[in-house]
Design a protein around this motif. Structure first.
Motif, PDB file in Angstrom:
ATOM      1  N   HIS A 100       6.210  25.657  -7.680  1.00  0.00           N
ATOM      2  CA  HIS A 100       7.491  25.471  -6.994  1.00  0.00           C
ATOM      3  C   HIS A 100       7.388  24.418  -5.898  1.00  0.00           C
ATOM      4  CE1 HIS A 100       9.354  28.758  -9.117  1.00  0.00           C
ATOM      5  NE2 HIS A 100       8.347  29.561  -8.818  1.00  0.00           N
ATOM      6  N   LYS A 101       6.225  24.298  -5.309  1.00  0.00           N
ATOM      7  CA  LYS A 101       6.080  23.366  -4.187  1.00  0.00           C
ATOM      8  C   LYS A 101       5.890  21.926  -4.639  1.00  0.00           C
ATOM      9  CE  LYS A 101       2.974  22.385  -0.298  1.00  0.00           C
ATOM     10  NZ  LYS A 101       2.444  21.160  -0.845  1.00  0.00           N
ATOM     11  N   ASP A 102       5.077  21.690  -5.648  1.00  0.00           N
ATOM     12  CA  ASP A 102       4.691  20.330  -6.017  1.00  0.00           C
ATOM     13  C   ASP A 102       5.338  19.844  -7.307  1.00  0.00           C
ATOM     14  OD1 ASP A 102       3.041  20.226  -3.793  1.00  0.00           O
ATOM     15  OD2 ASP A 102       1.367  21.124  -4.903  1.00  0.00           O
ATOM     16  N   MET A 103       5.410  20.720  -8.307  1.00  0.00           N
ATOM     17  CA  MET A 103       5.831  20.247  -9.629  1.00  0.00           C
ATOM     18  C   MET A 103       7.349  20.216  -9.780  1.00  0.00           C
ATOM     19  SD  MET A 103       4.720  21.621 -13.377  1.00  0.00           S
ATOM     20  CE  MET A 103       2.975  21.436 -12.968  1.00  0.00           C
ATOM     21  N   GLU A 104       8.043  21.236  -9.261  1.00  0.00           N
ATOM     22  CA  GLU A 104       9.488  21.304  -9.465  1.00  0.00           C
ATOM     23  C   GLU A 104      10.225  20.099  -8.895  1.00  0.00           C
ATOM     24  OE1 GLU A 104      11.052  24.958  -8.097  1.00  0.00           O
ATOM     25  OE2 GLU A 104      10.409  26.110  -9.846  1.00  0.00           O
ATOM     26  N   PRO A 105       9.922  19.618  -7.683  1.00  0.00           N
ATOM     27  CA  PRO A 105      10.661  18.434  -7.183  1.00  0.00           C
ATOM     28  C   PRO A 105      10.508  17.219  -8.095  1.00  0.00           C
ATOM     29  CG  PRO A 105       9.466  19.507  -5.405  1.00  0.00           C
ATOM     30  CD  PRO A 105       9.008  20.161  -6.661  1.00  0.00           C
ATOM     31  N   ILE A 106       9.317  17.086  -8.689  1.00  0.00           N
ATOM     32  CA  ILE A 106       9.096  15.919  -9.557  1.00  0.00           C
ATOM     33  C   ILE A 106       9.962  16.014 -10.805  1.00  0.00           C
ATOM     34  CG2 ILE A 106       7.388  14.671 -10.919  1.00  0.00           C
ATOM     35  CD1 ILE A 106       5.265  15.684  -8.968  1.00  0.00           C
ATOM     36  N   LEU A 107       9.968  17.195 -11.442  1.00  0.00           N
ATOM     37  CA  LEU A 107      10.670  17.335 -12.712  1.00  0.00           C
ATOM     38  C   LEU A 107      12.179  17.401 -12.533  1.00  0.00           C
ATOM     39  CD1 LEU A 107       8.295  19.851 -14.520  1.00  0.00           C
ATOM     40  CD2 LEU A 107       8.267  17.354 -14.537  1.00  0.00           C
ATOM     41  N   TYR A 108      12.624  18.150 -11.489  1.00  0.00           N
ATOM     42  CA  TYR A 108      14.069  18.259 -11.284  1.00  0.00           C
ATOM     43  C   TYR A 108      14.683  16.927 -10.865  1.00  0.00           C
ATOM     44  CZ  TYR A 108      14.356  23.305 -11.845  1.00  0.00           C
ATOM     45  OH  TYR A 108      14.348  24.551 -12.366  1.00  0.00           O
ATOM     46  N   ASN A 109      13.879  16.072 -10.289  1.00  0.00           N
ATOM     47  CA  ASN A 109      14.385  14.742  -9.909  1.00  0.00           C
ATOM     48  C   ASN A 109      14.872  13.976 -11.144  1.00  0.00           C
ATOM     49  OD1 ASN A 109      14.634  12.411  -8.005  1.00  0.00           O
ATOM     50  ND2 ASN A 109      13.134  11.573  -9.420  1.00  0.00           N
ATOM     51  N   TYR A 110      14.112  14.046 -12.260  1.00  0.00           N
ATOM     52  CA  TYR A 110      14.512  13.360 -13.491  1.00  0.00           C
ATOM     53  C   TYR A 110      15.716  14.053 -14.141  1.00  0.00           C
ATOM     54  CZ  TYR A 110      10.192  10.697 -13.220  1.00  0.00           C
ATOM     55  OH  TYR A 110       9.193   9.865 -12.833  1.00  0.00           O
ATOM     56  N   TYR A 112      18.162  15.885 -12.590  1.00  0.00           N
ATOM     57  CA  TYR A 112      19.393  15.751 -11.817  1.00  0.00           C
ATOM     58  C   TYR A 112      19.897  14.319 -11.766  1.00  0.00           C
ATOM     59  CZ  TYR A 112      18.602  20.546 -10.296  1.00  0.00           C
ATOM     60  OH  TYR A 112      18.426  21.898 -10.262  1.00  0.00           O
ATOM     61  N   PHE A 113      18.981  13.368 -11.711  1.00  0.00           N
ATOM     62  CA  PHE A 113      19.393  11.965 -11.555  1.00  0.00           C
ATOM     63  C   PHE A 113      19.456  11.220 -12.891  1.00  0.00           C
ATOM     64  CE2 PHE A 113      17.751  13.084  -7.386  1.00  0.00           C
ATOM     65  CZ  PHE A 113      18.786  12.648  -6.572  1.00  0.00           C
ATOM     66  N   GLY A 114      19.092  11.829 -13.971  1.00  0.00           N
ATOM     67  CA  GLY A 114      19.226  11.202 -15.288  1.00  0.00           C
ATOM     68  C   GLY A 114      20.152  12.032 -16.161  1.00  0.00           C
ATOM     69  N   ILE A 117      18.912  13.336 -19.646  1.00  0.00           N
ATOM     70  CA  ILE A 117      17.870  14.361 -19.801  1.00  0.00           C
ATOM     71  C   ILE A 117      18.486  15.733 -19.496  1.00  0.00           C
ATOM     72  CG2 ILE A 117      15.630  15.171 -19.002  1.00  0.00           C
ATOM     73  CD1 ILE A 117      14.974  12.301 -18.236  1.00  0.00           C
ATOM     74  N   LYS A 118      18.414  16.641 -20.479  1.00  0.00           N
ATOM     75  CA  LYS A 118      19.032  17.957 -20.303  1.00  0.00           C
ATOM     76  C   LYS A 118      18.028  19.026 -19.881  1.00  0.00           C
ATOM     77  CE  LYS A 118      22.159  19.051 -23.332  1.00  0.00           C
ATOM     78  NZ  LYS A 118      22.839  19.359 -24.622  1.00  0.00           N
ATOM     79  N   LYS A 119      16.782  18.877 -20.318  1.00  0.00           N
ATOM     80  CA  LYS A 119      15.803  19.924 -19.998  1.00  0.00           C
ATOM     81  C   LYS A 119      14.402  19.323 -20.073  1.00  0.00           C
ATOM     82  CE  LYS A 119      16.337  23.994 -21.827  1.00  0.00           C
ATOM     83  NZ  LYS A 119      16.351  25.081 -22.831  1.00  0.00           N
ATOM     84  N   ILE A 120      13.500  19.804 -19.168  1.00  0.00           N
ATOM     85  CA  ILE A 120      12.096  19.406 -19.185  1.00  0.00           C
ATOM     86  C   ILE A 120      11.236  20.664 -19.122  1.00  0.00           C
ATOM     87  CG2 ILE A 120      10.267  18.164 -17.968  1.00  0.00           C
ATOM     88  CD1 ILE A 120      12.317  16.219 -16.960  1.00  0.00           C
ATOM     89  N   ILE A 121      10.283  20.776 -20.053  1.00  0.00           N
ATOM     90  CA  ILE A 121       9.351  21.907 -20.059  1.00  0.00           C
ATOM     91  C   ILE A 121       7.949  21.354 -20.268  1.00  0.00           C
ATOM     92  CG2 ILE A 121       8.682  24.058 -21.184  1.00  0.00           C
ATOM     93  CD1 ILE A 121      11.534  24.350 -22.167  1.00  0.00           C
ATOM     94  N   LEU A 122       6.993  21.878 -19.477  1.00  0.00           N
ATOM     95  CA  LEU A 122       5.580  21.539 -19.643  1.00  0.00           C
ATOM     96  C   LEU A 122       4.867  22.750 -20.247  1.00  0.00           C
ATOM     97  CD1 LEU A 122       4.878  19.671 -16.307  1.00  0.00           C
ATOM     98  CD2 LEU A 122       4.883  18.665 -18.589  1.00  0.00           C
ATOM     99  N   TYR A 123       4.187  22.554 -21.373  1.00  0.00           N
ATOM    100  CA  TYR A 123       3.425  23.613 -22.022  1.00  0.00           C
ATOM    101  C   TYR A 123       1.946  23.407 -21.727  1.00  0.00           C
ATOM    102  CZ  TYR A 123       7.621  24.835 -24.654  1.00  0.00           C
ATOM    103  OH  TYR A 123       8.875  25.217 -25.017  1.00  0.00           O
ATOM    104  N   SER A 124       1.278  24.472 -21.193  1.00  0.00           N
ATOM    105  CA  SER A 124      -0.135  24.384 -20.807  1.00  0.00           C
ATOM    106  C   SER A 124      -0.918  25.533 -21.435  1.00  0.00           C
ATOM    107  CB  SER A 124      -0.270  24.430 -19.285  1.00  0.00           C
ATOM    108  OG  SER A 124      -1.629  24.495 -18.906  1.00  0.00           O
ATOM    109  N   ASP A 125      -2.150  25.223 -21.855  1.00  0.00           N
ATOM    110  CA  ASP A 125      -3.047  26.256 -22.383  1.00  0.00           C
ATOM    111  C   ASP A 125      -3.531  27.180 -21.283  1.00  0.00           C
ATOM    112  OD1 ASP A 125      -2.727  25.155 -24.871  1.00  0.00           O
ATOM    113  OD2 ASP A 125      -4.552  23.919 -24.758  1.00  0.00           O
ATOM    114  N   GLU A 126      -3.488  26.699 -20.052  1.00  0.00           N
ATOM    115  CA  GLU A 126      -4.043  27.462 -18.929  1.00  0.00           C
ATOM    116  C   GLU A 126      -2.981  28.308 -18.232  1.00  0.00           C
ATOM    117  OE1 GLU A 126      -7.111  27.307 -18.861  1.00  0.00           O
ATOM    118  OE2 GLU A 126      -7.354  25.555 -20.164  1.00  0.00           O
TER     119      GLU A 126
END
Length: 561
Positions: A100-110, A112-114, A117-126
């Motif tokens: 919530h602190k580091d990743m959300e501002p980066i992704l929501y920026n794209y 809200y301002f694009g 782009i309707k949705k962004i999801i990152l899939y991680s094995d960890e």
């Protein structure tokens, strides 16, 4: 048949001409009309085929261009060091707090301002949670074909699942080069495919499907589809299927035959109408010529008698196209040309007299001006006023180099002397508010050049650049170089400069810098279009003017200038 021949023989001459020309003209017009129609229809088919191919290429190029616009946000995310670290378990940073602190501002920026782009999801094995909106466990999608294909590829992959359009790309740790996850970005389908057709008036259709036959986008103009929305195959004249590079999509483009039929029908109607009009015009012209043939000869003879008697202003002309009409018009043009030559000879005498008078003035006025300035200089020296003496001396030097004894060519040395004199006068008038620097290549000094090329540019720099400058002290630099047979001058100031609009209209619009445009045109007229001025300027920083013309070290040319 004999009766018809006898009747034709006994016809009046003008009737014979009308009947004969109409019959003779009708046959070739009919053949020409049929040939023109067939040829025009074939040309329309070829043109439609080329237009179709070009349109398909443009549509594919436009789709690829819109897809390429997403590469910047995709690469910004997958190559972002912070995102890679949080998705890599070895860094121990993958927590809800960091998310919530580091990743959300980066992704929501794209998002809200694009708008695309309707949705962004990152899939991680960890990451083993499934309730986060932006980061989820890759276990949810590992069995999907698009997941396996993306993780084995280094490029972005575009997909369509029947409902959503999305693009995927694997995320790599930039340090260890390990695969740490996958980016899933859902794209607005309307943004990618809308307005691909630029000519909606043409009956045409577009169908885009994936490798499983699922429809991504369809466009059908009026007249290209059946009642159920499918392309009208019976009316399709041209159809192309072409794959979209970088995807598993297939583009089907088709054009209806209605557009060709409309064009062919219009050509056929125009052909018959033109043939009919030609027949009417031919009949009218033949009738006119046959009745006025002899009358035209008498009229021409009467006009020639008037000219013989000295009436040169008489009008002679004819609308006829036969030999008599051509003879009449040629004689009329000859008479008008004769009058023009007489008028030109008269005007030339007037211009010659005016030129002689101006040449006399040019000899008298400079001598009077120089003598007067010399007298003022002597009076100033007599009373000990060195400032006035210096100013008068520079003014005399300026006018001497400006007038240049009436010659259009001078040398670089004299042209620089003219500029120095002008700047000395300006410095005296403005209390030396700016610095002046000359950086002159001695090899350029003996070169013969056009008179008054540099002074208008320097004047423009002083009046419109340095005079309006506030704060920092102004500076004017003049340099000359000889490079590969080309003389290059640079006039640089740190004045107020110009905006892009003013700079763009410098050579086309009428404003205070007319002298600069005049210099540019003079150089191009005298030396060629490859030479002239090049002006660069930034608002608030200054202006640079580059003067370029060929080097000519010709003493005879300079002496005759």
């Amino acid at each position: 048949m004999r009766t018809l021949l006898l009747a034709f023989r006994d016809m009046r001459m003008w009737k014979k001409l009308v009947f004969s020309y109409v019959v003779v003209a009708f046959i070739p017009l009919l053949v020409l009309g049929i040939y023109s129609y067939a040829n025009a229809k074939r040309s329309l088919e070829r043109q439609l085929e080329m237009t179709t191919s070009d349109t398909v290429r443009q549509i594919v190029t436009e789709i690829r261009y819109r897809m390429s616009l997403q590469e910047n946000p995709i690469k910004s995310i997958v190559f972002h060091p912070s995102i890679a670290q949080m998705m890599d378990s070895s860094t121990s940073l993958l927590t809800s707090y960091n998310l919530h602190k580091d990743m959300e501002p980066i992704l929501y920026n794209y998002i809200y301002f694009g708008n695309d782009i309707k949705k962004i999801i990152l899939y991680s094995d960890e990451w083993n949670r499934t309730d986060e909106e932006l980061l989820r466990s890759s276990l949810l999608v590992k069995e999907e074909s698009w997941y396996r294909a993306t993780m084995s590829s280094t490029a972005s992959q575009w997909w369509y699942d029947g409902n959503q359009l999305f693009v995927t790309r694997r995320v790599m740790d930039p340090i260890s080069s390990r695969k740490v996850g996958l980016l899933y970005m859902q794209i607005d389908q309307k943004w990618l495919f809308d307005n691909l057709i630029t000519s909606p008036k043409i009956p045409q259709g577009l169908l885009l499907t994936d490798n499983e036959g699922r429809e991504l986008y369809q466009y059908e103009a009026q007249g290209t589809a059946d009642t159920d929305g499918e392309p009208a195959a019976s009316g399709t004249l041209r159809e192309l299927n072409i794959p979209v590079p970088g995807t598993n999509w297939m583009l089907n483009y088709h054009v209806s035959a209605a557009s060709l039929n409309e064009g062919a029908d219009a050509i056929l109607g125009a052909t018959f109408a033109l043939a009919f009009v030609c027949l009417l015009v031919i009949a009218g012209i033949v009738l006119l010529f046959s009745r006025h043939f002899v009358r035209g000869i008498h009229r021409l003879n009467g006009k020639m008698q008037l000219v013989e008697q000295g009436e040169l202003e008489v009008y002679i002309g004819s609308t006829a196209k036969d030999e008599i009409g051509q003879l009449t018009n040629r004689f009329g043009r000859m008479l008008r040309r004769l009058n023009e030559l007489i008028d030109d000879a008269y005007r030339s005498k007037i211009v010659l007299k005016e030129a002689e008078f101006k040449a006399l003035q040019a000899q008298i006025n400079p001598h009077f001006l120089y003598n007067t300035l010399s007298f003022i200089n002597a009076k100033a020296l007599r009373i000990g006023d060195e400032d006035i003496s210096k100013l008068v001396t520079q003014l005399s030097r300026f006018y001497r180099t400006t007038l240049n004894k009436g010659r259009s060519l001078t040398t670089v040395r004299d042209e620089l002397a003219n500029v120095e004199a002008y700047l000395d006068i300006e410095q005296s008038r403005n209390d030396a508010r700016y610095d002046i620097e000359f950086d002159i290549d001695p090899a350029t000094l003996p070169h013969a050049m056009m008179n008054l090329l540099l002074q208008p540019i320097v004047e423009n720099a002083v009046h419109h650049g340095l005079a309006e400058k506030r704060g920092e002290r102004g500076r004017l630099t003049i340099t000359s170089r000889l490079e590969n047979g080309i003389v290059r001058f640079t006039i640089r100031d740190n004045g107020v400069g110009m905006d892009e609009r003013t700079l763009a209209g410098l050579f086309t619009e009428v404003h205070n810098s007319y002298g600069v445009r005049n210099v540019h045109e003079r150089i191009q007229i005298y030396y060629g279009l490859e030479y002239g001025l090049d002006i660069r300027s930034q608002l608030g920083q200054g202006t640079e003017v580059y003067v370029r013309f060929p080097y000519v070290n010709n003493p005879k040319l300079a002496a005759n200038a």
